[in-house]
Motif scaffolding. Structure first.
Motif, PDB file in Angstrom:
ATOM      1  N   MET A 660       3.812  -9.956  -0.052  1.00  0.00           N
ATOM      2  CA  MET A 660       3.140  -8.842  -0.733  1.00  0.00           C
ATOM      3  C   MET A 660       2.460  -9.357  -2.000  1.00  0.00           C
ATOM      4  O   MET A 660       3.053 -10.115  -2.767  1.00  0.00           O
ATOM      5  N   ALA A 718      -7.233   0.749   5.739  1.00  0.00           N
ATOM      6  CA  ALA A 718      -6.424   0.921   4.527  1.00  0.00           C
ATOM      7  C   ALA A 718      -7.270   1.091   3.266  1.00  0.00           C
ATOM      8  O   ALA A 718      -7.413   0.178   2.468  1.00  0.00           O
ATOM      9  N   VAL A 719      -7.810   2.276   3.090  1.00  0.00           N
ATOM     10  CA  VAL A 719      -8.459   2.606   1.821  1.00  0.00           C
ATOM     11  C   VAL A 719      -7.340   2.782   0.785  1.00  0.00           C
ATOM     12  O   VAL A 719      -6.423   3.562   0.996  1.00  0.00           O
ATOM     13  N   PRO A 720      -7.384   2.026  -0.304  1.00  0.00           N
ATOM     14  CA  PRO A 720      -6.264   2.114  -1.242  1.00  0.00           C
ATOM     15  C   PRO A 720      -6.215   3.456  -1.972  1.00  0.00           C
ATOM     16  O   PRO A 720      -7.249   4.076  -2.212  1.00  0.00           O
ATOM     17  N   VAL A 721      -5.008   3.872  -2.290  1.00  0.00           N
ATOM     18  CA  VAL A 721      -4.822   5.038  -3.152  1.00  0.00           C
ATOM     19  C   VAL A 721      -4.527   4.531  -4.558  1.00  0.00           C
ATOM     20  O   VAL A 721      -4.315   3.339  -4.778  1.00  0.00           O
ATOM     21  N   MET A 724      -1.987   1.968  -5.511  1.00  0.00           N
ATOM     22  CA  MET A 724      -2.148   0.596  -5.026  1.00  0.00           C
ATOM     23  C   MET A 724      -3.101  -0.199  -5.909  1.00  0.00           C
ATOM     24  O   MET A 724      -3.479  -1.326  -5.571  1.00  0.00           O
ATOM     25  N   SER A 781      -0.101  -8.769   3.420  1.00  0.00           N
ATOM     26  CA  SER A 781       1.194  -9.408   3.195  1.00  0.00           C
ATOM     27  C   SER A 781       1.477 -10.410   4.307  1.00  0.00           C
ATOM     28  O   SER A 781       2.005 -11.485   4.048  1.00  0.00           O
TER      29      SER A 781
ATOM     30  N   LEU B 185       8.897  -1.880   3.784  1.00  0.00           N
ATOM     31  CA  LEU B 185       7.576  -2.489   3.655  1.00  0.00           C
ATOM     32  C   LEU B 185       6.574  -1.455   4.154  1.00  0.00           C
ATOM     33  O   LEU B 185       6.557  -1.124   5.335  1.00  0.00           O
ATOM     34  N   HIS B 187       3.219   0.357   5.298  1.00  0.00           N
ATOM     35  CA  HIS B 187       1.922   0.163   5.933  1.00  0.00           C
ATOM     36  C   HIS B 187       0.850   0.535   4.903  1.00  0.00           C
ATOM     37  O   HIS B 187       0.922   1.607   4.298  1.00  0.00           O
ATOM     38  N   PRO B 188      -0.139  -0.345   4.672  1.00  0.00           N
ATOM     39  CA  PRO B 188      -1.082  -0.078   3.587  1.00  0.00           C
ATOM     40  C   PRO B 188      -1.981   1.140   3.825  1.00  0.00           C
ATOM     41  O   PRO B 188      -2.483   1.720   2.868  1.00  0.00           O
ATOM     42  N   ALA B 189      -2.171   1.513   5.074  1.00  0.00           N
ATOM     43  CA  ALA B 189      -3.033   2.666   5.335  1.00  0.00           C
ATOM     44  C   ALA B 189      -2.201   3.940   5.498  1.00  0.00           C
ATOM     45  O   ALA B 189      -2.460   4.950   4.852  1.00  0.00           O
ATOM     46  N   SER B 190      -1.220   3.909   6.361  1.00  0.00           N
ATOM     47  CA  SER B 190      -0.509   5.140   6.706  1.00  0.00           C
ATOM     48  C   SER B 190       0.697   5.400   5.817  1.00  0.00           C
ATOM     49  O   SER B 190       1.203   6.524   5.784  1.00  0.00           O
ATOM     50  N   ARG B 191       1.153   4.382   5.103  1.00  0.00           N
ATOM     51  CA  ARG B 191       2.399   4.423   4.292  1.00  0.00           C
ATOM     52  C   ARG B 191       3.647   4.599   5.159  1.00  0.00           C
ATOM     53  O   ARG B 191       4.732   4.823   4.661  1.00  0.00           O
ATOM     54  N   HIS B 261      -1.865  -4.898  11.600  1.00  0.00           N
ATOM     55  CA  HIS B 261      -1.300  -5.024  10.255  1.00  0.00           C
ATOM     56  C   HIS B 261      -0.105  -5.963  10.209  1.00  0.00           C
ATOM     57  O   HIS B 261       0.179  -6.547   9.168  1.00  0.00           O
ATOM     58  N   TYR B 266       6.002 -11.462  12.252  1.00  0.00           N
ATOM     59  CA  TYR B 266       6.123 -11.041  10.858  1.00  0.00           C
ATOM     60  C   TYR B 266       7.163  -9.929  10.726  1.00  0.00           C
ATOM     61  O   TYR B 266       8.011  -9.939   9.836  1.00  0.00           O
ATOM     62  N   TYR B 274      14.257  -7.309   4.553  1.00  0.00           N
ATOM     63  CA  TYR B 274      14.574  -5.948   4.091  1.00  0.00           C
ATOM     64  C   TYR B 274      16.026  -5.577   4.372  1.00  0.00           C
ATOM     65  O   TYR B 274      16.594  -4.736   3.672  1.00  0.00           O
TER      66      TYR B 274
END
Lengths: 791, 288
Positions: A660, A718-721, A724, A781, B185, B187-191, B261, B266, B274
């Motif tokens: 990360m 993944a559009v950052p919020v 982030m 990551s 961990l 997910h960068p898009a969906s969380r 992703h 991984y 985790y």
């Protein structure tokens, strides 16, 4: 008569006057517009990335209650394909140009390609009926990668483009560059991928077409950054009708980032369908999936880049070979992005004696690629800034020092970079670098980094010293026949002072998030010496605004703003002459300052702009030969672009276990010339940086081998919020541009152009103990973890 | 993003909802917070003919904290996260739901909905497994309780019958010597969880680990217990070596999923990372 001069507002952080309406939900966007008798259109899209259309059966869809019509591409053969406004590459592109039709005919070339149009009484019916259109396809071979598409045996998209090559283009000096490399002490090379991005404006695109049978006139409401250009392209090229027969209106537009510059098929088919259906307005609004599948994407370069230099840190050569993915068809200005807006600025802020850039534009079975915020300059800046760090690491020199040793110096301006661009207007790069280094605490950081590494923590710092091209307009460059655009992109503004003293400005520029109503009013208020509140800015409707090329390329302040300041200057000059008449003085003795005219040395006996405007409007007793009314228009073709610059620095920490990347600090020192509104400039920079950081860490459009967009929803793309992203630390230097009277350069794209490489340089720096020299974006990551663990 | 047409019912009681399910059979789908269902409808991945909206059923609301914590299936994530009794009695639950989606999602999404949907990357299934919780469901024949260990059958599939409605979720209130944690961990898009690990430990009087439950979500087609990792922990001193042993044992016998992703490799590595983090945090809470 005397009055207090209004407070000067240029340079003040005024809140945007657009915002109360927009943030309280009172805006009127395309989907808010409801016209009497309006029909709704939904597009039937190809599930295949490449296929022959064997048959289309519309019977089941037409049988659905509420469906008014179903059209196919064959029905719309009376209108032409969409135009491409960029035609260079030594004439070659003319021969293999494949632009989209309103609906595909015969063959589809990417998943999402438009095959049929269902028009119904409401959108729900239209969407249901779209599933009832039976299309038989014969699937064909698919290629999505720009380099693979040019290889022997690759599936061919268009008969007129062998090996899927749209054009080969080059700039710089190939022989000199080869010579520089052959004698260089140090050469480092890298394959650098600038991944495809999806612009993701908050509002998707759309259009409402209406035909008026009694007059033969059309009206188009559409989410456009350039309504005048849309009118020109649709009338002259697509429909073949007189230009005045079409009025184009951009309502409130919810972000564009370039995606809304272009001419799209929905503009054509809504107008066409409205005429076909007797004048009932036809609305089409994309959903998010359609926006991702069909509307233009950005970037998507595969590049082999090499940099040459000496052991003492001097760069001697730069050689670039880029495959630029243009998608399945050519979008409106697509070929201009990876060429003139990319190669010509490839040397960045450095004096590089020999450079050469070669670009292949390539068709693939993907959505079209065109300008996305920064448009060519982010790709160029990413390359040179990554390679400067690669070079610095290779020779063991501090990357800040390498930058310093190669900067173009203040006395070098105007500076010709040898790549076929107009000369850089002005710049002073080292103070911006030094300021950024001081803000981030560069020397201290290196100590912290060493201590952290000893404890198994991996911190990295990344620099990005950038220059970019704003005010994309000058006929001296953009208008050159060989350059491809075929027209100078001048801009217009009209300023009128009404009888009541109220000032109305109309412009060919238009805001879709940039706050132009505010900054333009600030400029005119100060120039005329009237209260800011008394200036109204009107825009976005081809009826009622002078022709202009629109808002993109960070050009609205430098080009559109100059046009309106020049109009205001003309107003002042006429006001001065009228005031001389009113004061019974000689014109030569009268000056106009702070909103009033008076005889030099006698400011107590003055005529205010309001009084003069009243006189001009009433038109009683005007000087001999003077026309009534204060009303001036300017069409402004700037002599040069403007070149903002600065240094951005990022600090990241990489987690050894997970990969990360934690973006801990972000310092941005930007020189955008004179600042009209610091709040708006900061907002533009913040948003721009977010989009560049997003490319470095998060966003990536991915097609699978079948040409399906795997990242086709916001659950995958993944559009950052906000959580982030870090809190940006911003600073400025101010080097006014000599190109325009305000000294502005532009701020709309600078943040995006500067940021991705700052973050990636920091990531690679953090990973240097693992022997990592380069990592492709985005630094997810998994990628970082895999790099650290040798996977 | 326009769903196909459907009939809509908004029953006022669980009994009425069950009867509607009986009546419409496979055609029907339960709508609670809608944060999984509505996107599927809009993308036309799911086209049920009938929606039964249970969000207005009063008896599905409410959170009761006693020796165990009973959460109405219709309670939103925000309601759980903001509940003082949950925070003191079972902090891991609040910690978990606070990491779901964003504020808007947490204000709509429900605990019962998440468990009944059994998304492979949902957070709550791991926590329910680690806590040894259960769900109660009501069908035409009355109510029954399904232990977490029996609930998750495969991807998007639970042990619930098509005509059953989840009514409540029960987890134990943790006492002295017990601790639980959830580590994820995102997910960068969906969380959602790329990998999420929930761990529960109970310490014996001598400080050794008397019981442990560890569950993983996100990595494979369904949330599942990690018995090898649990075995490595139970009876140990709960020291660093034991935590490392548990982490090393985690995830070896699982089926993995990969996507753009995160690859299977991984995810396999992250299950171990985790697990270590969740177990260490759970132990530290148990000792507090």
């Amino acid at each position: 008569m005397t009055a207090e001069a209004p407070t000067k507002v240029v340079g003040k952080a005024l809140k945007r006057r657009e915002d109360p309406q927009l943030i309280s939900g009172q805006g009127s966007f395309i989907d808010d517009i409801k016209l009497a008798g309006m029909l709704h259109a939904v597009v039937v899209r190809s599930p295949y990335a490449h296929a022959r259309i064997k048959s289309i059966n519309t019977a089941r869809a037409l049988a659905r209650s509420g469906v008014v019509a179903v059209f196919t591409g064959e029905d719309m053969m009376d209108i032409n394909p969409l135009p491409c406004a960029w035609q260079a590459a030594a004439g070659r592109i003319q021969n293999n140009l494949n632009t989209p039709r309103a609906l595909a005919v015969g063959e589809v070339h990417f998943a999402g390609d438009a095959v049929a149009l269902v028009v119904a009484e409401d959108r729900y019916i239209a969407r249901d009926a779209a599933d009832l259109v039976d299309v038989e396809y014969e699937p064909l071979g698919v290629v999505v990668d720009a380099r693979k598409a040019t290889e022997p045996g690759a599936p061919q998209l268009h008969e007129n483009a062998p090996n899927n090559i749209v054009f080969e283009w080059e700039c710089g000096d190939a022989a000199r560059t080869d010579a520089a490399f052959s004698t260089a002490d140090v050469v480092v090379g890298e394959e650098i991928i600038n991944q495809r991005l999806l612009p993701t404006p908050m509002e998707t695109r759309g259009a409402i077409g209406r035909y008026e049978p009694s007059t033969g006139e059309y009206t188009l409401w559409t989410t456009s950054q350039a309504p005048h250009v849309m009118r020109l392209l649709l009338t002259a090229f697509v429909f073949g009708i007189p230009e005045p027969k079409l009025r184009v209106i951009s309502p409130n537009v919810g972000g564009g980032f370039g995606q809304k510059i272009f001419c799209y098929n929905d503009m054509a088919f809504t107008l066409w369908a409205s005429k076909k259906l007797g004048g009932r307005p036809v609305k089409f609004v994309e959903d998010r999936s359609e926006n991702y599948k069909y509307s233009t994407a950005g970037r998507d370069h595969i590049t082999d880049v090499e940099i040459a230099g000496t052991r003492d840190g001097k760069i001697s050569g730069l050689r670039i070979k880029t495959h630029a993915n243009l998608g399945a068809y050519i979008s409106t200005i697509a070929p201009g992005i990876p060429t003139t807006l990319y190669g010509r600025i490839a040397t960045g802020v450095y004096k590089i004696p020999a450079a050469h850039c070669k670009v292949w534009g390539v068709y693939t079975n993907t959505a079209m690629v065109d300008a996305y915020r920064g448009a060519g300059r982010p790709e160029a800046s990413y390359l040179i800034e990554r390679m400067i760090d690669r070079f610095a690491a290779e020779i063991g020199m501090d990357p800040a020092e390498v930058r310093r040793r190669n900067f173009i110096q203040p006395e070098d301006f105007p500076y010709d970079n040898g790549m076929g661009l107009l000369p850089y207007d002005s710049g002073n790069y080292e103070p911006a670098l030094n300021k950024a280094l001081a803000m981030i605490g560069y020397d201290d950081f290196r100590k912290q980094q060493a201590e952290a590494r000893a404890k198994g923590r991996y911190l990295g710092i990344g620099l990005s010293s950038y220059v970019e091209i704003c005010g994309v307009a000058p006929s001296a460059w953009i208008g050159l026949p060989g350059e491809g655009w075929g027209a100078g992109l001048w801009e217009s503004a009209n300023v009128r002072v009404h009888l009541t003293g109220q000032v109305v400005v109309t412009t060919g520029s238009l805001p879709h998030g940039q706050g132009l109503e505010t900054t333009f009013a600030q400029l005119v208020a100060d120039e005329l010496g009237v209260p800011y509140e008394n200036v109204v800015v009107e825009h976005s409707d081809t009826a009622g605004t002078p022709f202009g090329y629109g808002t993109y390329g960070s050009r609205s302040a430098a080009v559109g703003g100059t046009a309106l300041v020049k109009s205001a200057m003309k107003i002042k000059e006429k006001a001065r002459r009228l005031a001389a008449h009113m004061l019974e003085a000689s014109v030569d003795d009268v000056v106009f300052e702070d909103g009033k005219a008076f005889v030099k040395g006698s400011p107590d006996n003055s005529k205010s702009i309001g009084e003069i405007a009243l006189q001009a409007s009433v038109a009683y007793s005007l000087p001999e030969g003077m026309e009534p009314f204060l009303d001036e228009t300017t069409y402004y073709d700037p002599p040069n672009c403007t070149f903002p610059f600065g240094t951005h620095i990022a600090i990241v920490e990489v987690d050894r276990d997970t990969g990360m990347v934690d973006l801990q600090r972000y310092v941005a020192v930007d020189d955008v010339g004179t600042v009209i509104n610091p709040l708006i400039v900061d907002g533009q920079l913040h948003g721009g940086i977010a989009q560049g950081v997003a490319q470095a860490l998060y966003e990536r459009a991915v097609y699978d081998d079948n040409g399906q967009l795997v990242s086709g929803t916001l659950m995958d793309y993944a559009v950052p919020v906000a959580s982030m992203l870090p809190s940006y630390e911003t600073g400025r230097t101010v080097t006014p541009s000599p190109v325009n009277p305000m000294g502005v350069k532009g701020a709309g794209e600078a943040g995006t152009i500067a940021s991705a490489q700052a973050v990636m340089n920091a990531v690679v720096d953090a990973l240097s103990p693992f022997g990592i020299k380069h990592l492709q974006m985005p630094a997810t990551s998994e990628r970082v973890w895999a790099a650290m663990h040798g996977k | 993003m326009i769903p196909a047409s459907f009939a809509y019912h908004a029953p006022q009681s669980v009994a009425e909802a069950v009867s509607l399910l009986e009546q419409h059979g496979d055609e029907a789908k339960i709508l609670a917070g809608g944060h999984s269902l509505l996107p599927a409808l809009k993308l036309r991945l799911s086209q049920p003919g009938v929606l039964i909206d249970i969000s207005r059923i009063g008896e599905l609301q409410g959170i009761h904290v006693g020796s165990s914590i009973e959460i109405g299936a219709g309670a939103t994530y925000a309601a759980v996260a903001g509940h003082a009794g949950v925070r003191s009695g079972c902090a891991v639950l609040a910690e978990c739901v606070e990491q779901i989606g964003d504020i808007q999602v947490r204000n709509r999404g429900t605990v019962g909905g998440a468990l009944a949907h059994a998304d492979p990357a949902a957070d709550l299934p791991a926590v329910l497994l680690a806590l040894g919780g259960s769900v109660s469901a009501q069908g035409p024949g009355g109510s029954r309780t399904i232990a977490a260990d029996d609930l998750f059958v495969e991807m998007l599939t639970t042990a619930l019958e098509p005509n059953e409605v989840v009514t409540k979720v029960t987890v134990p209130a943790l006492g002295k010597g017990e601790g639980a944690a959830y580590s994820k961990l995102k997910h960068p898009a969906s969380r959602y969880a790329i990998v999420g690990v929930a761990a529960y430990v109970k310490l014996a009087a001598d400080g050794s680990v008397a019981a442990a439950r560890i569950a993983v979500t996100g990595a494979g087609p369904k949330a599942e217990r990690q018995s090898a990792a649990e075995a490595a922990l139970v009876g140990s001193a709960g020291d660093d070596a034991a935590v490392a042993a548990a982490a090393a044992a985690a995830g070896d016998d699982m089926e993995y999923l990969g996507d753009i992703h995160a690859s299977e490799d991984y995810r396999r590595a992250m299950v171990k990372v985790y697990t270590r983090r969740a177990v260490a945090a759970a132990l530290s809470r148990a000792r507090a």
